[in-house]
Design an enzyme around this catalytic site. Structure first.
Site, PDB file in Angstrom:
ATOM      1  N   ASN A   1       0.820  -1.228   0.000  1.00  0.00           N
ATOM      2  CA  ASN A   1       0.000   0.000   0.000  1.00  0.00           C
ATOM      3  C   ASN A   1       0.845   1.264   0.000  1.00  0.00           C
ATOM      4  O   ASN A   1       0.571   2.204  -0.743  1.00  0.00           O
ATOM      5  CB  ASN A   1      -0.958  -0.007   1.192  1.00  0.00           C
TER       6      ASN A   1
ATOM      7  N   HIS B   1     -18.764  35.944 -30.625  1.00  0.00           N
ATOM      8  CA  HIS B   1     -19.896  35.177 -31.181  1.00  0.00           C
ATOM      9  C   HIS B   1     -19.550  34.603 -32.561  1.00  0.00           C
ATOM     10  O   HIS B   1     -20.443  34.399 -33.374  1.00  0.00           O
ATOM     11  CB  HIS B   1     -21.159  36.028 -31.304  1.00  0.00           C
TER      12      HIS B   1
ATOM     13  N   SER C   1      -7.556  12.680 -48.315  1.00  0.00           N
ATOM     14  CA  SER C   1      -8.756  11.851 -48.262  1.00  0.00           C
ATOM     15  C   SER C   1      -8.557  10.657 -49.171  1.00  0.00           C
ATOM     16  O   SER C   1      -7.911  10.755 -50.216  1.00  0.00           O
ATOM     17  CB  SER C   1      -9.957  12.674 -48.731  1.00  0.00           C
TER      18      SER C   1
ATOM     19  N   LYS D   1      -8.585  17.072 -51.116  1.00  0.00           N
ATOM     20  CA  LYS D   1      -8.662  17.360 -49.683  1.00  0.00           C
ATOM     21  C   LYS D   1      -7.311  17.432 -48.979  1.00  0.00           C
ATOM     22  O   LYS D   1      -6.390  16.695 -49.271  1.00  0.00           O
ATOM     23  CB  LYS D   1      -9.496  16.279 -48.968  1.00  0.00           C
TER      24      LYS D   1
ATOM     25  N   GLU E   1      -7.944  17.979 -35.263  1.00  0.00           N
ATOM     26  CA  GLU E   1      -9.222  17.343 -34.917  1.00  0.00           C
ATOM     27  C   GLU E   1      -9.019  16.271 -33.851  1.00  0.00           C
ATOM     28  O   GLU E   1      -9.808  16.137 -32.915  1.00  0.00           O
ATOM     29  CB  GLU E   1      -9.844  16.706 -36.164  1.00  0.00           C
TER      30      GLU E   1
ATOM     31  N   TYR F   1      -6.611   1.812   2.211  1.00  0.00           N
ATOM     32  CA  TYR F   1      -6.503   1.259   0.874  1.00  0.00           C
ATOM     33  C   TYR F   1      -7.691   0.365   0.561  1.00  0.00           C
ATOM     34  O   TYR F   1      -8.149  -0.416   1.398  1.00  0.00           O
ATOM     35  CB  TYR F   1      -5.204   0.444   0.713  1.00  0.00           C
TER      36      TYR F   1
ATOM     37  N   LYS G   1      -4.738   3.847 -12.207  1.00  0.00           N
ATOM     38  CA  LYS G   1      -3.544   3.861 -13.051  1.00  0.00           C
ATOM     39  C   LYS G   1      -3.768   4.096 -14.529  1.00  0.00           C
ATOM     40  O   LYS G   1      -3.113   4.939 -15.142  1.00  0.00           O
ATOM     41  CB  LYS G   1      -2.772   2.553 -12.859  1.00  0.00           C
TER      42      LYS G   1
END
Ligand code: ARG
Length: 456
Positions: free
Chosen positions: A110, A156, A277, A283, A290, A317, A325
């Site tokens: 522990n 905005h 793409s 593209k 992203e 514990y 983890k």
């Protein structure tokens, strides 16, 4: 295979039960920290005369060998030995014999696992701070190049007022500065040693916790053994600080995505940081931006997952805590990766200065200039706002911008307007004149960049 803790048991668990309880698959990432923790502990046992020097030497040399093997990726772990702590202890005993079993004197898994986590995060937080700093330096360089590049500033997501492009970039510099400071500050709580807390209550052996902590370069030790083995606040804090970094990166990512679109064309990403793409040959996708925006979700998820795991856990514990983890490891990797990629993406992107310039001349983001101009000449600001609004409407009807209006129309709207209005309406002048402290005026932006540089 018998368990290291098998004495009390009459039969062993079936493999599939062991598999469910084991953490070795992921906590093997703590191998170096676990060995370092054990070395510090056993040295202390020697210094406190709890173990004789020759046994300490034997254990240390065994651990040293295991460390070399760990660094070379040569250790083979077994699920039967549950976690990294028991795996290493078993390996040590196999290597040096039964004396290896003395390593765990005055210690519990522990305090051991908590020590490993503290050591691990201390290292990783340092690396993250380093990467944030490198990214900030890149932002500073880009900003220096673009102090006098004027760009539309938004509220905005509507064109609001013209700004220096450097000013926009520098906003991210300051967010990252706060992120870095948060991590640095959090180290105070990471840099504390739980070692010697035992299972929960301390130990009957005459250990020296400060000495063990000093062997590991910890700045402090926990004052309460129960708190020491139960505390995962420092991991929650790490996940929370990381969530803020990712939130900032996701906002920047969103702007990179917008700016590189056909609609904006303010920047172009380097080929090395974009993808094509599989079907549309034209593209060029901002995949990295992203992906970073997307990965923000998993980092938030890791924060909420741990908060939820810890909620309502009784002291001290509980095995639930083994769940601390994977989210932490995942967050460390996500953060290191995202910061590195983002730095490269910004360093190599091309800023389309002329597009930004054109954009700023084809909008009404200089309307505030006109209102301020009238207000300076004595008109109440509310009235100035109204007069300017009407002129904007007139322009929209004619399909032109404020700078295109002939003086006669302007004078019709207000007799306070004179020839000098055209200088005031130029976006370049509009930016330059915003010279209030921290504003977008070129001089202020230069001061800001200098201020930023001093922090590096
Ligand atoms: N694998 C455990 C964890 O990660 C180590 C501590 C186990 N302690 C115990 N008493 N079962 O939390």
């Amino acid at each position: 295979m018998t368990k290291l803790w098998g004495g009390r048991f009459q039969k062993s668990a079936e493999q599939w039960v062991d598999d469910f309880g084991a953490s070795i698959e992921f906590d093997q990432q703590l191998v170096i920290e676990d060995i370092d923790g054990s070395m510090a502990h056993v040295s202390m046992l020697g210094d406190c005369k709890i173990l004789p020097p020759e046994e300490v030497q034997l254990i240390l040399s065994g651990l040293g060998q295991l460390k070399v093997q760990a660094e070379n990726g040569e250790l083979i772990y077994s699920v039967t030995n549950e976690d990294i702590h028991l795996n290493l202890e078993k390996m040590l005993i196999d290597l040096i014999g039964p004396i290896g079993g003395k390593l765990h004197t005055g210690r519990s898994r522990n305090d051991q696992v908590a020590t490993d986590m503290h050591l691990y995060l201390k290292k990783r937080v340092g690396e993250i701070i380093e990467l944030i700093s490198i990214f900030q330096q890149t932002i500073l360089l880009k900003a220096e190049e673009h102090v006098e590049t004027i760009a539309p500033g938004y509220t905005h997501l509507q064109r609001a007022q013209p700004i220096s492009f450097a000013h926009h970039l520098m906003a991210y510099f300051w967010m990252l500065e706060r992120d870095k400071n948060r991590f640095s500050e959090s180290l105070k709580r990471v840099d504390v040693s739980p070692l010697g807390a035992g299972a929960l209550a301390g130990t009957t052996f005459p250990i020296d916790r400060a000495l063990a902590a000093a062997n590991l370069n910890f700045g402090d030790i926990y004052a309460n053994s129960m708190d020491a083995v139960s505390d995962r606040d420092f991991i929650v804090e790490f996940l929370s600080d990381s969530s803020l970094v990712m939130m900032h990166l996701s906002r920047f990512a969103e702007e990179i995505i917008l700016w590189s679109s056909q609609e904006f064309q303010f920047i172009e990403l380097d080929d090395a940081f974009a993808t094509g793409s599989s079907i549309m040959p034209q593209k060029k996708n901002p995949d990295m931006a992203e992906l970073i925006r997307g990965k923000t979700g998993r980092v938030y998820g890791n924060l909420f997952s741990l908060l939820t795991t810890l909620k309502g856990l009784p002291l001290t514990y509980n095995k639930d805590m083994q769940e601390d983890k994977e989210g932490m490891f995942d967050t460390v990797q996500t953060l290191l990766g995202s910061l590195k990629i983002f730095e490269g993406m910004v360093r190599t992107m091309t800023v389309h200065t002329e597009k930004l310039h054109t954009a700023v001349h084809q909008d009404f983001s200089n309307a505030t200039e006109l209102a301020d101009y009238l207000a300076t000449k004595g008109m109440p600001f509310r009235e100035a706002h109204e007069v300017t609004g009407k002129l904007v409407f007139l322009c929209i009807q004619r399909g032109i911008y404020l700078l295109d209006l002939p003086l006669s129309d302007l004078v019709d709207a207000s007799h306070l307007i004179e020839e000098d209005v055209y200088d005031v309406l130029s976006p370049m002048a509009a930016v330059k004149r915003r010279n209030s402290e921290g504003g977008t005026g070129f001089d202020q932006v230069r001061i800001q960049i200098e201020k930023g540089k001093k922090l590096m």
